[in-house]
Design an enzyme around this catalytic site. Structure first.
Site, PDB file in Angstrom:
ATOM      1  N   GLU B  60       0.822  -1.221   0.000  1.00  0.00           N
ATOM      2  CA  GLU B  60       0.000   0.000   0.000  1.00  0.00           C
ATOM      3  C   GLU B  60       0.852   1.265   0.000  1.00  0.00           C
ATOM      4  OE1 GLU B  60      -0.509  -2.615   1.940  1.00  0.00           O
ATOM      5  OE2 GLU B  60      -2.541  -3.315   1.503  1.00  0.00           O
ATOM      6  N   HIS B 129     -11.560  -4.871  10.008  1.00  0.00           N
ATOM      7  CA  HIS B 129     -12.097  -4.530   8.685  1.00  0.00           C
ATOM      8  C   HIS B 129     -13.344  -3.662   8.772  1.00  0.00           C
ATOM      9  CE1 HIS B 129      -9.310  -7.553   7.254  1.00  0.00           C
ATOM     10  NE2 HIS B 129      -9.609  -7.246   6.019  1.00  0.00           N
TER      11      HIS B 129
END
Lengths: 333, 327
Positions: B60, B129
């Site tokens: 990322e 999440h």
């Protein structure tokens, strides 16, 4: 064990041979003056000097072409200067004046110059590596063949995830990046062997399938040869290249560093390999440099520094009303 | 006008952007061969090729930084960070490079970057999440933060974000992906303004993102009880549309801020502070907040439901403001 001082003939014609010397001297005198001005309170914040490492920027930047991009670190005065930024713009930036290259917004660690394709001046260790890969990707996608992005970083950055991610992506996508690792052996005060399980950085680079070259960073000839070879490989469109320049900084990490982590004897020993005096001696030995010519180059560097200081002194402060200027791009720009 | 899902709206927006802007390319994890984590970019690898729909490794920080570099180098990258949870791995590049670059360089370089990421809870994905970190990004000067809470915004926000010369983060909401609704054929979304989603006179319900449908549902319930609530979708989280915010509160004289992130140091706190600073003497009651409970979002459905803002909690908060503490 420290290697013997660089020696042997300089294989260049006079213009390049003396140009490299002048580059290193200009950087040395700029850095010394910066330290002095820091002591005088004219320059504030963090100041990281390149004294001892001059051969790396001098040799590498002369291997680049005008169309190339340069991404540097917070120890980047040399890279900015040798890429062609006027010394006055660097000095004014360190003074915080709006005549500085970044309008006084960045200071010593954030020198930027669109006209010479210098993309900073990055004070996050490893922060410039993904940026460099991105610039190279843009060049690939815009089909700007023949442009290389040279990314300078210290060996401390090798411990960052950004190094591994960027090396992998650049190699995977065969991006035209010349990774220039300035290994001065200490990440601030932490020695390489105290921070890396594998201290041969070329082994790390090779693991990504990247060409890896090791060069004596105290020898401007070795640097220039390695950088020229690396740049040619990258420009050939093959894949990125990694060069480890083994170098040493003679001064503290920053102006706040009491240097508790290394012996004075070690510094003294490295100074015998100093890039400027060893190179001058070689040029003199082969009859390419007289003492008179050396003093001429020296005087020119000192004159340039004096003019840069005068320019910075005469500079002006950006009005406080402009504080939020350039937070966003103005309409139509 | 046609009836489409929020997911389809995102897909149309992305396809449209890649077709119209040759410098645009999509870069991120599983955007190509896999078809996009939420199937938003399905089929686009075939249509636009691997250079413009670029799969990345799980890096990322690296690929976000590459997007930044490519933007500075003249491209118009659309970086997809699969979820805001993983954006934390890219935070350094977003904050220390993208947001600062123009100002720090004295205006020499702009970063025309779009980051798309998904946010929020509500699908039993458990603590790692289910984050809502919009406020972290909205904290930083130099980036524009927008949240697509409607099908119209899902369809129409990407293009103006792509035209913006500076970094824009577009938040999308998986909890809304299957929501269906009417979408105009030509959508021009103003990514500088908040939007009133329902007019009302007695209380302003101020929200953004996945809480918008819950807030509209709460407004319906309140209407049945005789309370006329206005619903303001902030839509732009940085810079906040303070004028719209204050105009709504001055009209209704009461405000409830609904925010799926945690209460402490969250965006709701900022919104309330703006209300207090700018409309204190217009208020008939102290503003109220409905935020997530201050716990990691749990997996079990009943616990997750209890942790998040729900229509019932919004209704209760609005009732207290309109009818007094004893109501």
């Amino acid at each position: 064990m420290i290697a013997p001082p660089p020696s042997g003939p300089v294989p260049y014609a006079e213009e390049l041979a003396l140009g490299l010397l002048a580059d290193m001297l200009r950087v040395r005198r700029l850095e010394e003056k910066s330290a002095e001005l820091y002591g005088a309170g004219k320059i504030r914040g963090f100041l990281h000097l390149y004294v001892g490492e001059e051969a790396v920027a001098a040799g590498a930047i002369r291997a680049l072409e005008p169309q190339d991009n340069v991404v540097a670190t917070y120890r980047e005065h040399a890279h900015a200067l040798l890429r062609g930024m006027p010394m006055g713009a660097i000095m004014a930036e360190m003074y915080g004046k709006q005549e500085g290259c970044s309008r006084g917004r960045g200071g010593s660690m954030h020198l930027f110059d669109a006209s010479t394709r210098l993309y900073g001046g990055n004070a996050i260790v490893g922060g410039g590596l993904p940026l460099a890969a991105g610039l190279a990707l843009a060049d690939r996608l815009r089909q700007r063949a023949g442009r290389v992005t040279a990314c300078f970083f210290g060996e401390g950055a090798v411990a960052e995830g950004a190094f591994h991610e960027s090396m992998n992506l650049a190699a995977l996508w065969r991006l035209p990046v010349l990774f220039c690792c300035e290994n001065n052996l200490y990440a601030m005060g932490t020695a390489l062997e105290r921070s890396e399980s594998q201290t041969d950085l070329c082994v790390k680079a090779a693991a990504f399938g990247v060409h890896a070259i090791k060069a004596d960073g105290m020898d401007v000839v070795a640097v220039h040869e390695a950088a020229a070879r690396g740049r040619a490989q990258v420009a050939a469109g093959d894949r990125p290249c990694f060069i480890e320049f083994l170098t040493y900084r003679f001064r503290a990490h920053s102006m706040f560093d009491p240097e508790l982590y290394r012996d004075k004897a070690e510094v003294a020993q490295w100074k015998t390999r100093g890039p400027i005096h060893t190179y001058s001696a070689r040029l003199k030995a082969q009859g390419m440099l007289t003492e008179e010519r050396f003093l001429e180059i020296e005087r020119a560097a000192q004159e340039e520094v004096a003019q840069a200081v005068a320019f910075a002194e005469a500079g002006t402060w950006e009005p406080v009303a402009d504080l939020a200027r350039d937070l966003h791009t103005p309409e139509g720009q | 006008m046609s009836r489409i899902s929020y997911r389809e709206a995102l897909r149309l927006a992305l396809r449209d952007a890649l077709a119209r802007e040759p410098r645009a390319f999509l870069i991120g994890e599983d955007v190509g061969k896999y078809g996009g984590t939420y199937a938003v970019s399905k089929g686009m690898l075939d249509e636009f090729g691997p250079e413009r729909v670029r799969d990345t490794p799980l890096s990322e920080l690296g690929f976000t930084g590459i997007g930044i570099g490519a933007a500075i180098g003249g491209m118009r990258p659309i970086v997809e960070i699969m979820t805001v949870n993983f954006s934390l791995l890219a935070l350094d590049q977003i904050v220390n490079t993208a947001a600062l670059y123009r100002h720090m360089s004295g205006g020499q370089f702009s970063v025309p970057l779009v980051i798309r990421t998904s946010s929020g809870a509500g699908r039993q994905l458990a603590a790692q999440h289910s984050h809502s970190f919009e406020a972290w990004f909205a904290h930083v000067p130099g980036i524009r933060v927008v949240a697509a809470a409607s099908i119209e915004d899902a369809r129409g926000m990407l293009w103006p974000a792509l035209l913006d010369p500076d970094p824009v983060i577009v938040f999308e909401y998986p909890a809304l992906f299957n929501m269906e609704g009417e979408c105009p054929d030509a959508v021009a979304v103003d990514i500088r303004s908040a939007k009133v989603r329902r007019e009302g006179a007695q209380v302003s319900l101020i929200t953004y993102g996945a809480s918008l449908p819950k807030t509209l549902e709460a407004a319906e319930q309140l209407a049945r009880e005789g309370i006329d609530a206005e619903v303001l979708d902030l839509r732009v989280l940085r810079p906040l549309d303070e004028a719209a915010l204050l105009a709504s509160v001055r009209k209704t004289r009461r405000a409830v801020v609904i925010d799926e992130s945690w209460r402490s140091g969250g965006l709701a706190a900022e919104v309330m502070a703006r209300i207090i600073e700018g409309a204190f003497y217009d208020l008939d009651a102290p503003p109220a907040r409905v935020c997530s409970e201050e716990v990691p979002v749990p997996y079990a459905k009943h616990l997750e439901d209890a942790a998040l803002p729900q229509a019932g909690k919004i209704v209760a908060a609005a009732e207290r403001l309109v009818r007094g503490a004893g109501a």
